[in-house]
Design an enzyme around this catalytic site. Structure first.
Site, short mmCIF file in Angstrom:
data_model
loop_
_atom_site.label_atom_id
_atom_site.label_comp_id
_atom_site.label_asym_id
_atom_site.label_seq_id
_atom_site.Cartn_x
_atom_site.Cartn_y
_atom_site.Cartn_z
N GLU A 41 -40.26 -2.65 22.23
CA GLU A 41 -39.30 -1.54 22.28
C GLU A 41 -38.22 -1.67 23.36
OE1 GLU A 41 -41.32 2.24 22.34
OE2 GLU A 41 -42.08 1.96 20.32
N GLU B 26 -46.98 -0.20 15.64
CA GLU B 26 -47.54 0.99 16.30
C GLU B 26 -47.28 2.22 15.45
OE1 GLU B 26 -46.32 1.92 20.32
OE2 GLU B 26 -46.52 -0.17 20.96
C1 NOJ Z 1 -44.55 3.13 22.27
C2 NOJ Z 1 -44.95 2.21 23.38
O1 NOJ Z 1 -44.89 0.90 22.96
C3 NOJ Z 1 -46.33 2.52 23.95
O2 NOJ Z 1 -46.43 1.85 25.17
C4 NOJ Z 1 -46.52 4.02 24.08
O3 NOJ Z 1 -47.72 4.34 24.72
C5 NOJ Z 1 -46.48 4.62 22.70
N1 NOJ Z 1 -45.18 4.37 22.11
C6 NOJ Z 1 -46.73 6.14 22.67
O4 NOJ Z 1 -45.74 6.80 23.34
#
Ligand code: NOJ
Length: 450
Positions: free
Chosen positions: A171, A359
């Site tokens: 991200e 994710e």
């Molecule tokens: C995206 C991130 O990659 C991760 O580190 C984070 O904990 C999750 N979203 C939830 O916010």
């Protein structure tokens, strides 16, 4: 939204199911075995940056006791485990001397996964930049391209004989936006003067990292991950529609378009034109890379309206709590069609070959009662989102896998330990693990029993 019936078989045998984690959020052991400090080690010890002043010095103790959590991955029938490498364990100063203990550690984690029949998927960079590099400008210093490629090379040479699936970065829109523009994440820098170089150099590292991995490991499968959301105007007023276009350019297009050879979305967000001044001959080409896959990470939907008080983009997100919609512990709207919409939309980028949901998951106010966490809301969230992934797949999107965020409750950055995203509950006082109902549901689903 229609309810879509899901079972594992409807995705086919070659669909990859998994669970994702990240080093800083789980490992703890912040200075063990020669590890150098990262920007997050420093940031979490600054006053007022993390909710309740919490730190990740111990987190889930995954560094010291990784076997316990990999055993849980296996117990839940999860075939693929995505985790990240902490740069400052391998190179305590970010560059220069290699810390063999760090390499040994990740070799042990990888080997233990393989012994348990769990496939390791590696993220090279999940936000924990070595502090020593930040002191030299971090992501705003063009030298980061050299530092990053050196780190990627060491990872590829050390782990590439056993790791097939790689993600260069996690991200980048979030670590540059939150870390170098808004200052709410490490390293806490703000403003366009930090944000624009961080965006350009992160993009250049992304493509250069992908190329380096393919050069050293031609047989590997190389991807990267992007945050993304369905983005809609709050009203049908033209100024909200225009604001949505600008917000969308930052939320969804900022990193994928340069990689795809389309350049930055400067026409919609003119402030990005400042990047032109930072570019050197050859950069336009150097930004492009043909990744084997794109990882999409989607949690919610955003609603946007015009705002005069938000410089540069004149757009603001309307909080979900003001919209009378179902909410998560993060204050995010539960809106499963978002994941379908991003899959459809990103698959329209012609050069993209394949997608994984790297994710998706949710934080709710879980209760541990008599040794059980009955998180039926999370089961429902996962089922509905997986249903929307199936819908996109059935309509021809080449989506090849789905990873839940996350394995255990962990350290949620500026929010500390409060949001619980895990399939497994953690009592942070005792480090006791309890598989939640959602973890049991996922295990059953993956066994083909649902
Ligand atoms: C995206 C991130 O990659 C991760 O580190 C984070 O904990 C999750 N979203 C939830 O916010």
């Amino acid at each position: 939204m229609e309810d879509i019936y899901i079972n594992k078989a409807s995705f086919g045998d070659d669909f990859s199911w998994g669970v994702s984690t990240a080093a800083f959020q789980t490992e703890g052991a912040c200075s063990e075995d020669g590890k150098g400090a990262s920007i997050w080690d420093e940031f979490t010890h600054r006053k007022g940056k993390i909710l309740k002043g919490e730190s990740a010095d111990t987190a889930c103790e995954f560094y010291l006791n990784y076997q316990r959590d990999i055993d849980l991955v296996k117990q839940m029938n999860i075939p693929n485990f995505r985790f990240s490498i902490a740069w400052s364990r391998i190179l305590p100063q970010g560059d220069g001397e290699v810390n063999q203990a760090g390499i040994d550690h990740y070799n042990n984690v990888i080997n233990y996964c393989l012994q348990q029949g769990v496939e390791p998927w590696l993220t090279i960079y999940h936000w924990d930049l070595p502090l020593a590099l930040e002191k030299q400008g971090g992501w705003t210093n063009r030298n980061i391209i050299e530092w990053f490629i050196n780190y990627v090379t060491i990872c590829a040479n050390s782990f590439g004989d056993r790791v097939k699936h790689w993600m260069v970065m996690n991200e980048p829109a979030v670590f540059t936006g939150a870390g170098y523009f808004l200052g709410v994440h490490a390293p806490g820098r703000t403003g366009v003067k930090n944000f624009l170089p961080a965006v350009l150099y992160a993009s250049l590292c992304l493509a250069a990292g992908g190329k380096k991995l393919k050069e050293i490991l031609p047989g590997s499968v190389v991807g990267t991950t992007f945050s993304c959301s369905a983005v809609e105007p709050y009203t049908s007023k033209q100024r909200d529609i225009n604001a949505t276009k600008r917000a969308d350019a930052i939320i969804n297009r900022l990193f994928i378009e340069p990689v795809m050879g389309l350049g930055y979305p400067m026409a919609d967000v003119p402030v990005l034109e400042g990047i032109k001044k930072l570019m050197q001959p050859g950069d336009a080409d150097a930004l492009k890379f043909d990744f084997d896959f794109i990882g999409l990470q989607c949690y919610t939907r955003e609603m946007v309206r015009f705002s005069l008080f938000t410089p540069y983009i004149y757009a603001t997100l309307v909080k979900a709590e003001k919209r009378n919609v179902p909410l998560t512990q993060m204050g995010w709207e539960v809106y499963p069609p978002s994941i379908y919409q991003v899959l459809k939309r990103f698959s329209a980028y012609a050069p993209a070959k394949a997608f994984y949901i790297t994710e998706n998951g949710v934080a709710f106010e879980d209760q541990l009662i008599d040794g059980e966490v009955n998180d039926t809301q999370r089961v429902d969230y996962l089922q509905k989102h997986i249903g929307q992934v199936l819908k996109a797949k059935n309509e021809g999107v080449n989506v090849k896998g789905y990873f839940v965020w996350t394995l255990t409750d962990n350290f949620e950055w500026a929010e500390g330990y409060h949001p619980r995203f895990g399939l497994v509950h953690v009592d942070f006082k005792t480090q006791q693990r309890t598989i939640k109902a959602a973890g049991k549901w996922y295990a059953n689903f993956l066994a083909g029993n649902e």
